[in-house]
Design an enzyme around this catalytic site. Sequence first.
Site, PDB file in Angstrom:
ATOM      1  CG  ASP A 120      -5.941  -2.903  -4.455  1.00 24.59           C
ATOM      2  OD1 ASP A 120      -6.601  -2.056  -3.822  1.00 24.59           O
ATOM      3  OD2 ASP A 120      -4.754  -3.158  -4.209  1.00 24.59           O
ATOM      4  CB  SER A 175      -0.961  -0.031   1.201  1.00 28.71           C
ATOM      5  OG  SER A 175      -1.887   1.026   1.153  1.00 28.71           O
TER       6      SER A 175
END
Length: 594
Positions: A418, A366
Site C-alpha cells: 500500500d 485512508s
Amino acid sequence: MQGTISNPGPRKSLPKILYTRLLLYFPEFIWAVVGAVWVSDNSVQCEKTVINGIIVTVIASWIIIIFTVIGVVIVFDPLGGKKTFYLPDGVSRNLESSQSGQLLYNVKSSATRVWEKRIRLLCCCIVQDDDHRVAFTSIAELFRNYFSDTDLVPSDIAAGLILLHQEQDKMENCPKEPEEVLCHSPSSLVTDDLDVELENAAHYMLFAAAAYGWPYYVYTNPYTALCKLNGDCCRNRPTDSDITGSDRHNFHFGSILKITGLQYRDFIHISFHNKIYEIPFFVALDHKKEAIVVAVRGTLSFEDILTDLSADCEDLTLEDVLENGFVHKGITQAANYIYRKLINDGILNQAFTIAPEYKLVIVGHSLGGGTASILAIMLRNSFPTLRCYAFSPPGGLLSKSLADYTKHFIVSVIVGKDLVARLSMPNMEDLKRRIVRIVANCNRPKYQILLRGCWYEVFGGDPDDFPTELDGRSQDALRQPLLAEESLMVHRSPSYNALEEESHLNSPPQYPHLYLPGKIIHIVEECSSRRLCSSDIKYTARWSNETVFSSILISPKMITDHMPDVVLKALNSLSQEHGSCLSCQTREYNPSAV
C-alpha cells in the site's frame, strides 16, 4: 532516442528544432481556423468523401493544438533558471545578509506562486473560500520544497519508477534476511490476540467502507447496485434532523444500509457535509458487537485531496496526555471538526443515552483512518475503553511519542505494498533520491527503459539488467554521488545553503518523521502465480513494526492494495480461514460431532 537521461549532449541540437516547430504552430493555427470556417460553410459544393476527410483533418488539428497548449501549460516551468541561480563565491561573500535573504525570498515566492496557480487551475471547479486559499498556499509550499532541488521531467520520473521496480523485484528474488521486525513471538496468546483483532477488523471494515456511500456500493456491485438503490430510494427516508449535507435520491443512505445490514433506527447521526477539513461521517449502533460506531469517510472529493495534501506539522495539545507531539495538520483539522460535532452537538451523549452499556469504536479507511486515529486520541480521556480501527491510514500521521501512546487502543491494518501507508515527506525525499540515483546511473536511452518497462509491467518476465555506471565500482565509491547524479540536482549557492541551515537552526524540521498509528497488522499475499490478478489469493497476517513502512515500494499493486474492497476481501478471507480452522479443531476434540 539519443544519449541518456543524464547525458543530453547528443540531444544538444533538439532545442533549436523545438523552437522552430513552435513557430510553425502559428500558421497551423491559422490553417485550422480557415479549415473550421470552410467546413461550417454550407454553400461549399464538394464530394461528401472530401468534406468528411477535411472534417476529420480539422478536428485532428484542433485536438493536437489543444493538447499541445495543455502540455505546455502543465510542463513548462515559468521559473526557468531562477530556481537554479548560482552566485560565485566572491559575490556571495560580498553580499550582505539582507540582500541574500531578499534574493532567496524572491525565488521562493516565485516558485510558490507558480505552484499555487497550478493548484487553483486544477481545483477551478470547486467553490473557493479563505480555507481553500490557505490550503492552496500550504500545498504550493510543499510542492515547491519537494521539487526545488531536482531537474527531472515527468518521463524521467516514470523511467526511474520502472528501474526501481525491477531492481526491487531482483532483490526480492535473492536470498535475504527477513525484511520485517515482527512485534510478536509465536506464543499462542499473541496468535489468539491477532485472530481476535482480525475478526473485529473484518467486521468494522464494513462500516469504514459504507462511509463512502453509493460510489463504493456501485463499484463493488456494478450490475445490480443502481437497480437496488432505485427500488429503495423512496423508502427509509431519514428526517431532516437525522442527516446533514446533500443525499440526492437517498442513494448514500440506502447504500450504507445495504453495506452494513443495519436498520434505519440504528443510526444516530449521518453527515454528508463535505468541505476542506470537514469530511462526512456517521454514528450508528452496532448491536452485534454492542458498540457505538463512528465511521469516517476516506478521500472521495477534491476537498478531501486538499485535506490530504495539507501535510504541514502542528502540535497536538491535549489535557492529561503527556505524549504530545507532531501531527498531520490537515487531518487534525478534520478530526477537530468531527470532535466538535460529536461533543458540542451532543451526538455521543444521545448515543450513550440510548445504549449506555455499549463501548465506543471509531473506524475509517485512508483519510478516514487517519482522522479516526486522531479523533480517538482526542476522545481517549473521556472514553477510556475506546477502540479505533484505522484501515490503510496515511503513513505521515503521528510523531513517535504519539504513535507509541496509541498502541494501547488503536489497530492499523495495512495490505501488501500500500502506497498511502508509506506516504510521508521523509519517505518521499528518500524516493526522490533513489530515483535520481538510479536514473543518473543508467546508461540506456530513456525510450528503451520506458518500452521494456511497459512490457515488464504488463507481461512480466525477468527484470532487465540495465548496465549502469555503478557496475564495477567499489563499495566506498558507491557512497559518493556520480557526476551524472549531481547534474540532475540543482546547484545552489553557498549563501542559499547557509540561509536554509540558519532558518532551521534550533527549531524542529518542517516535515519531521511521522508514523502510522497504533499496533500494525500487515496483511500480505502468501503467493502469486501470475502478475495479473487471481481470483483465488491466499493471505497471511502478522503483527508488524512501523519501521517496515519507512520506504515506498514500487509495484503495480501499490494503488490497488489501498482500495477498500481489497482490504475488506483480505480481512474476510483471513476471518473465514480462522473460522474454518476453529471448526476443524472442534471436530478433532469432539469425534461425536463427525
